[in-house]
Design an enzyme around this catalytic site. Sequence first.
Site, short mmCIF file in Angstrom:
data_model
loop_
_atom_site.label_atom_id
_atom_site.label_comp_id
_atom_site.label_asym_id
_atom_site.label_seq_id
_atom_site.Cartn_x
_atom_site.Cartn_y
_atom_site.Cartn_z
N LYS A 49 0.83 -1.20 0.00
CA LYS A 49 0.00 0.00 0.00
C LYS A 49 0.87 1.26 0.00
CE LYS A 49 -3.43 2.79 0.47
NZ LYS A 49 -4.17 3.13 -0.75
N LEU A 77 -4.98 7.29 0.44
CA LEU A 77 -3.67 6.88 0.98
C LEU A 77 -3.66 6.61 2.48
CD1 LEU A 77 -1.13 9.05 -1.07
CD2 LEU A 77 -1.64 6.62 -1.33
N ASN A 103 5.56 1.11 -2.18
CA ASN A 103 4.98 2.22 -2.94
C ASN A 103 5.00 3.46 -2.05
OD1 ASN A 103 2.46 3.94 -3.63
ND2 ASN A 103 2.60 2.63 -5.42
N ASN A 131 4.76 6.69 -6.39
CA ASN A 131 3.41 7.04 -6.83
C ASN A 131 3.33 8.55 -7.06
OD1 ASN A 131 0.69 7.47 -7.17
ND2 ASN A 131 0.07 6.66 -5.18
N CYS A 134 -1.49 9.55 -7.58
CA CYS A 134 -2.70 9.27 -6.80
C CYS A 134 -3.73 10.37 -7.01
CB CYS A 134 -2.38 9.15 -5.32
SG CYS A 134 -3.86 8.66 -4.40
N GLY A 221 -10.21 -1.47 -12.73
CA GLY A 221 -10.95 -2.64 -13.19
C GLY A 221 -11.04 -2.71 -14.71
N GLY A 248 -6.93 -3.07 -15.03
CA GLY A 248 -8.01 -3.92 -15.51
C GLY A 248 -7.63 -5.34 -15.85
C1 LIG Z 1 -8.66 0.29 -3.38
C2 LIG Z 1 -7.49 0.74 -4.19
C3 LIG Z 1 -6.40 1.36 -3.55
C4 LIG Z 1 -5.29 1.79 -4.30
N1 LIG Z 1 -4.23 2.36 -3.66
C5 LIG Z 1 -3.12 2.70 -4.36
C6 LIG Z 1 -1.96 3.21 -3.70
O1 LIG Z 1 -1.91 3.34 -2.48
N2 LIG Z 1 -0.88 3.56 -4.47
C7 LIG Z 1 -0.89 3.40 -5.85
O2 LIG Z 1 0.11 3.72 -6.50
N3 LIG Z 1 -1.97 2.90 -6.48
C8 LIG Z 1 -3.07 2.55 -5.78
N4 LIG Z 1 -4.16 2.03 -6.43
C9 LIG Z 1 -4.13 1.86 -7.90
C10 LIG Z 1 -3.76 0.42 -8.30
O3 LIG Z 1 -2.50 0.05 -7.81
C11 LIG Z 1 -3.80 0.25 -9.82
O4 LIG Z 1 -2.87 1.14 -10.42
C12 LIG Z 1 -5.17 0.53 -10.42
O5 LIG Z 1 -6.20 0.06 -9.56
C13 LIG Z 1 -5.38 -0.09 -11.79
O6 LIG Z 1 -5.21 -1.49 -11.75
P1 LIG Z 1 -6.46 -2.52 -11.57
O7 LIG Z 1 -7.50 -2.13 -12.61
O8 LIG Z 1 -5.87 -3.88 -11.81
O9 LIG Z 1 -6.97 -2.36 -10.20
C14 LIG Z 1 -5.28 1.61 -5.71
C15 LIG Z 1 -6.38 0.98 -6.34
C16 LIG Z 1 -7.46 0.55 -5.60
C17 LIG Z 1 -8.61 -0.12 -6.32
#
Ligand SMILES: Cc1cc2nc3c(=O)[nH]c(=O)nc-3n(C[C@H](O)[C@H](O)[C@H](O)COP(=O)(O)O)c2cc1C
Length: 306
Positions: A49, A77, A103, A131, A134, A221, A248
């Site tokens: 996270k 965050l 991260n 990151n 965000c 997603g 996604g």
């Molecule tokens: C609940 C949630 C929390 C996230 N927290 C972070 C984070 O703390 N730092 C970060 O760089 N990306 C964060 N992301 C983004 C994901 O790492 C990822 O880049 C994004 O969800 C796209 O991928 P996915 O479609 O497979 O989820 C978060 C995504 C979700 C859904």
Amino acid sequence: MNLAVQLAPNNQRGLLLKNSVMTASGTFGYGTEYADFVDIQRLGAIVCKGTTLEPREGNPQPRLAETPSGLLNSIGLQNVGVEALIKEKASMWVGWQVPVIVNIAGESIDDYGRLAARLDGVAGVSGLEVNVSCPNVKSGGMEFGTDPKAAASVTRAVKKASSLPVIVKLTPNVTSIVEIAEAVAEAGADALCLINTLRGMAIDVSARKPSLGNICGGLSGPAIKPVALHMVYQVAGRVKVPVVGCGGIMSAQDALEFIMAGASAVEVGTAQFVNPRALLDVLEEIEEFMLREGVKDISELVGAAR
Ligand SMILES: Cc1cc2nc3c(=O)[nH]c(=O)nc-3n(C[C@H](O)[C@H](O)[C@H](O)COP(=O)(O)O)c2cc1C
């Protein structure tokens, strides 16, 4: 069959993954949360996270809203802060086979440098994912990722403060992701990860107000996959450093699309909320694909569709 991938070929320490399937930050906690469901040691890498200098409580509830084929989140965050991470989490990671990448997120360039310096040499930490993307925090985060100069400055600050391999994670909420990617690669990033979430919102019509406490959030997603895939395709053709594809990915088919577009590895996020075993399913199905197609090394597939 070789599934291993070197994500930081230009870094002295390197970042060798035994396979290219990684967790996406914020969807896998600190690694332990999923240990009852999957053998986490089989993963290519765990990205934890987003971590800040101080602990953060995150945004007001509600923080999640489902959309067609997608998920909006505005976690903001929430995290334990870097000191607790080092004391309570990294001490646990030391004994793990799977590399853990931290991260990091800051509100200023100085914050990023301080986080990187603090994590340098911490046992159990194999790399940093920066990151600059965000969408859910008031200051910092995405504002560094939407300006090539600022993104490059963050990258330089982190590289200067740490010898750890550095992956810079980019936001799709820009006009030209290639411009940002090139600036960050030029500034010394060992690898790039794209994409973070796309900014969006939903409205609860019964309540006549936004569904998220923070009003807007980040969309993830399957809904974002074609956008992410195209960005990976664009960027992989322009930078020399490895690219990690994210956005996604729900299946091996999705992961292979990213790899064939030019990604050396993939991160899986939202899929895990639907299927806690998604990461291992993706890994096993990639192996099956390679067997079926007679592919001896995953590198044969990287950029195969270019
Ligand atoms: C609940 C949630 C929390 C996230 N927290 C972070 C984070 O703390 N730092 C970060 O760089 N990306 C964060 N992301 C983004 C994901 O790492 C990822 O880049 C994004 O969800 C796209 O991928 P996915 O479609 O497979 O989820 C978060 C995504 C979700 C859904």
